[in-house]
Design a protein around this motif. Sequence first.
Motif, mmCIF file in Angstrom:
data_model
loop_
_atom_site.group_PDB
_atom_site.id
_atom_site.type_symbol
_atom_site.label_atom_id
_atom_site.label_comp_id
_atom_site.label_asym_id
_atom_site.label_seq_id
_atom_site.Cartn_x
_atom_site.Cartn_y
_atom_site.Cartn_z
ATOM 1 N N ARG A 91 0.830 -1.207 0.000
ATOM 2 C CA ARG A 91 0.000 0.000 0.000
ATOM 3 C C ARG A 91 0.865 1.258 0.000
ATOM 4 N NH1 ARG A 91 -2.102 2.999 4.229
ATOM 5 N NH2 ARG A 91 -1.296 1.508 5.737
ATOM 6 N N LEU A 92 2.002 1.189 0.657
ATOM 7 C CA LEU A 92 2.902 2.339 0.733
ATOM 8 C C LEU A 92 3.913 2.371 -0.408
ATOM 9 C CD1 LEU A 92 3.607 2.317 4.577
ATOM 10 C CD2 LEU A 92 2.075 3.845 3.320
ATOM 11 N N GLY A 93 3.821 1.395 -1.319
ATOM 12 C CA GLY A 93 4.767 1.350 -2.428
ATOM 13 C C GLY A 93 6.173 1.069 -1.946
ATOM 14 N N ALA A 94 6.294 0.146 -0.985
ATOM 15 C CA ALA A 94 7.592 -0.123 -0.360
ATOM 16 C C ALA A 94 7.882 -1.615 -0.343
ATOM 17 C CB ALA A 94 7.620 0.434 1.068
ATOM 18 N N SER A 95 9.130 -1.957 -0.018
ATOM 19 C CA SER A 95 9.559 -3.339 0.139
ATOM 20 C C SER A 95 10.041 -3.544 1.568
ATOM 21 C CB SER A 95 10.711 -3.658 -0.836
ATOM 22 O OG SER A 95 10.305 -3.457 -2.172
ATOM 23 N N VAL A 96 9.843 -4.764 2.086
ATOM 24 C CA VAL A 96 10.278 -5.087 3.443
ATOM 25 C C VAL A 96 11.763 -5.440 3.409
ATOM 26 C CG1 VAL A 96 9.926 -6.566 5.451
ATOM 27 C CG2 VAL A 96 7.973 -5.958 3.985
ATOM 28 N N VAL A 97 12.565 -4.706 4.170
ATOM 29 C CA VAL A 97 14.013 -4.927 4.192
ATOM 30 C C VAL A 97 14.348 -6.132 5.062
ATOM 31 C CG1 VAL A 97 16.243 -3.947 4.839
ATOM 32 C CG2 VAL A 97 14.496 -2.495 3.773
ATOM 33 N N ARG A 135 11.476 0.011 2.776
ATOM 34 C CA ARG A 135 12.177 0.945 1.902
ATOM 35 C C ARG A 135 11.283 1.213 0.696
ATOM 36 N NH1 ARG A 135 16.842 -1.693 0.804
ATOM 37 N NH2 ARG A 135 17.947 -0.642 2.499
ATOM 38 N N ARG A 136 11.075 2.493 0.423
ATOM 39 C CA ARG A 136 10.195 2.854 -0.687
ATOM 40 C C ARG A 136 10.786 2.466 -2.027
ATOM 41 N NH1 ARG A 136 9.122 7.537 2.358
ATOM 42 N NH2 ARG A 136 10.886 8.534 1.367
ATOM 43 N N ARG A 137 9.919 2.021 -2.933
ATOM 44 C CA ARG A 137 10.324 1.776 -4.313
ATOM 45 C C ARG A 137 10.300 3.100 -5.069
ATOM 46 N NH1 ARG A 137 5.614 -1.785 -4.167
ATOM 47 N NH2 ARG A 137 6.172 -3.694 -3.034
ATOM 48 N N GLY A 138 10.930 3.119 -6.232
ATOM 49 C CA GLY A 138 10.926 4.334 -7.036
ATOM 50 C C GLY A 138 9.567 4.590 -7.662
ATOM 51 N N GLY A 139 9.380 5.816 -8.160
ATOM 52 C CA GLY A 139 8.130 6.161 -8.832
ATOM 53 C C GLY A 139 7.513 7.419 -8.264
ATOM 54 N N ILE A 140 6.473 7.881 -8.917
ATOM 55 C CA ILE A 140 5.814 9.129 -8.550
ATOM 56 C C ILE A 140 4.634 8.860 -7.620
ATOM 57 C CG2 ILE A 140 4.405 11.027 -9.454
ATOM 58 C CD1 ILE A 140 6.136 10.954 -11.955
ATOM 59 N N VAL A 141 4.513 9.681 -6.595
ATOM 60 C CA VAL A 141 3.351 9.671 -5.721
ATOM 61 C C VAL A 141 2.466 10.856 -6.101
ATOM 62 C CG1 VAL A 141 2.488 9.867 -3.364
ATOM 63 C CG2 VAL A 141 4.591 8.581 -3.828
ATOM 64 N N VAL A 142 1.219 10.571 -6.414
ATOM 65 C CA VAL A 142 0.266 11.618 -6.763
ATOM 66 C C VAL A 142 -0.539 11.974 -5.515
ATOM 67 C CG1 VAL A 142 -1.713 12.252 -8.189
ATOM 68 C CG2 VAL A 142 0.093 10.796 -9.136
ATOM 69 N N GLY A 143 -0.328 13.187 -4.993
ATOM 70 C CA GLY A 143 -1.124 13.672 -3.877
ATOM 71 C C GLY A 143 -2.390 14.309 -4.412
ATOM 72 N N LEU A 144 -3.540 13.896 -3.906
ATOM 73 C CA LEU A 144 -4.814 14.368 -4.443
ATOM 74 C C LEU A 144 -5.674 15.043 -3.389
ATOM 75 C CD1 LEU A 144 -6.349 11.599 -6.755
ATOM 76 C CD2 LEU A 144 -5.400 13.806 -7.429
ATOM 77 N N GLY A 145 -6.235 16.176 -3.774
ATOM 78 C CA GLY A 145 -7.315 16.803 -3.035
ATOM 79 C C GLY A 145 -8.457 16.964 -4.020
ATOM 80 N N ALA A 146 -9.692 16.914 -3.563
ATOM 81 C CA ALA A 146 -10.814 16.995 -4.500
ATOM 82 C C ALA A 146 -12.054 17.512 -3.798
ATOM 83 C CB ALA A 146 -11.092 15.621 -5.121
ATOM 84 N N ARG A 147 -12.864 18.222 -4.556
ATOM 85 C CA ARG A 147 -14.158 18.653 -4.051
ATOM 86 C C ARG A 147 -15.097 17.455 -3.945
ATOM 87 N NH1 ARG A 147 -15.017 24.188 -5.053
ATOM 88 N NH2 ARG A 147 -13.032 25.268 -4.697
ATOM 89 N N ARG A 148 -16.079 17.576 -3.105
ATOM 90 C CA ARG A 148 -17.050 16.513 -2.924
ATOM 91 C C ARG A 148 -17.764 16.192 -4.228
ATOM 92 N NH1 ARG A 148 -17.396 12.860 0.800
ATOM 93 N NH2 ARG A 148 -16.983 14.453 2.382
ATOM 94 N N GLY A 149 -17.890 14.901 -4.550
ATOM 95 C CA GLY A 149 -18.637 14.483 -5.727
ATOM 96 C C GLY A 149 -17.862 14.483 -7.021
ATOM 97 N N VAL A 150 -16.547 14.668 -6.966
ATOM 98 C CA VAL A 150 -15.742 14.674 -8.186
ATOM 99 C C VAL A 150 -15.807 13.290 -8.834
ATOM 100 C CG1 VAL A 150 -13.594 13.972 -7.050
ATOM 101 C CG2 VAL A 150 -13.511 15.373 -9.105
ATOM 102 N N ASP A 151 -15.793 13.244 -10.161
ATOM 103 C CA ASP A 151 -15.851 11.932 -10.813
ATOM 104 C C ASP A 151 -14.471 11.521 -11.326
ATOM 105 O OD1 ASP A 151 -15.451 13.003 -13.487
ATOM 106 O OD2 ASP A 151 -17.564 13.568 -13.499
ATOM 107 N N ALA A 152 -14.370 10.240 -11.714
ATOM 108 C CA ALA A 152 -13.083 9.664 -12.090
ATOM 109 C C ALA A 152 -12.457 10.371 -13.284
ATOM 110 C CB ALA A 152 -13.251 8.169 -12.384
ATOM 111 N N SER A 153 -13.265 10.766 -14.254
ATOM 112 C CA SER A 153 -12.713 11.422 -15.446
ATOM 113 C C SER A 153 -12.054 12.743 -15.091
ATOM 114 C CB SER A 153 -13.817 11.641 -16.494
ATOM 115 O OG SER A 153 -14.850 12.458 -15.984
ATOM 116 N N GLU A 154 -12.622 13.476 -14.143
ATOM 117 C CA GLU A 154 -12.012 14.731 -13.694
ATOM 118 C C GLU A 154 -10.668 14.466 -13.028
ATOM 119 O OE1 GLU A 154 -14.863 17.851 -11.922
ATOM 120 O OE2 GLU A 154 -15.909 15.945 -11.636
#
Length: 254
Positions: A91-97, A135-154
């Motif tokens: 879930r955290l995009g990590a590996s167990v050392v 230890r986190r794996r590489g890659g981008i983390v997308v931080g999201l904020g959204a208004r109530r009721g936003v749909d997936a396409s938005e």
Amino acid sequence: MEAVGRFDLVVAVMAVGIVVRILCPALREKWTDAPVVAVDSSLRSAVPVVGGHHGGNDLAYHLYEKLGAYPAVTTATDAAGRPSLEGTADRLGASVVNRSSSKEVNLAFLREDVPVLRIVGPKVVLVDEGVAVLRRRGGIVVGLGARRGVDASEVLEAVGSALVSVGRSFEEIRAIATAEIKRDEPGISEAAERLGRPVVYLDEEVLNAQSPTTESRARDLGLVGVAEPAALALSERLIMPKKAYGRVTVALGE
């Protein structure tokens, strides 16, 4: 069983006993053995035999969704509806050392909510066998904020625009992160499902431990922010401060 060494996931349409006898000589190490799920010839049950926490349970649930086969999941944490170390790391995009910690930590997950702490270096940390180090794996983390009721396409359009602005692509996304209060927003979860990436819902304590670069109206909710703190909590640095795209706010971390 030759398939264990050739494929990432294996479905064996035969009795569990037969699978066990075939597999035993081929098994090496639970962290690297391919997950195997036994399915009876009537397609009524899907039994994870090997690698439950490493993809076997997810495969059984997938077979349930697609074929209606009952997912006979027997790993203790899943059977009790509790988190696991392996699931938390994924879930955290990590590996167990230190994999040897898994038994003790998973037993603890059965009894209580095990805290997940982020330590930023340089530091020297001395731990015992009851502490799992991720230890986190590489890659981008997308931080999201959204208004109530936003749909997936938005959500997808906003994330796509943000990625283009920094010259990156959807394929580079490791995870989507947002606030726990957004857990009931179907637009976010549906967008993540379309991307094939997990959503990490962060609680108030984790978000407020971050130092975002911009002010946020989330302060009215007792949070220092949502998009930027969420991205920062699961990454080393921001590569794009928060930016609003209509009803969706996006920040990118790496």
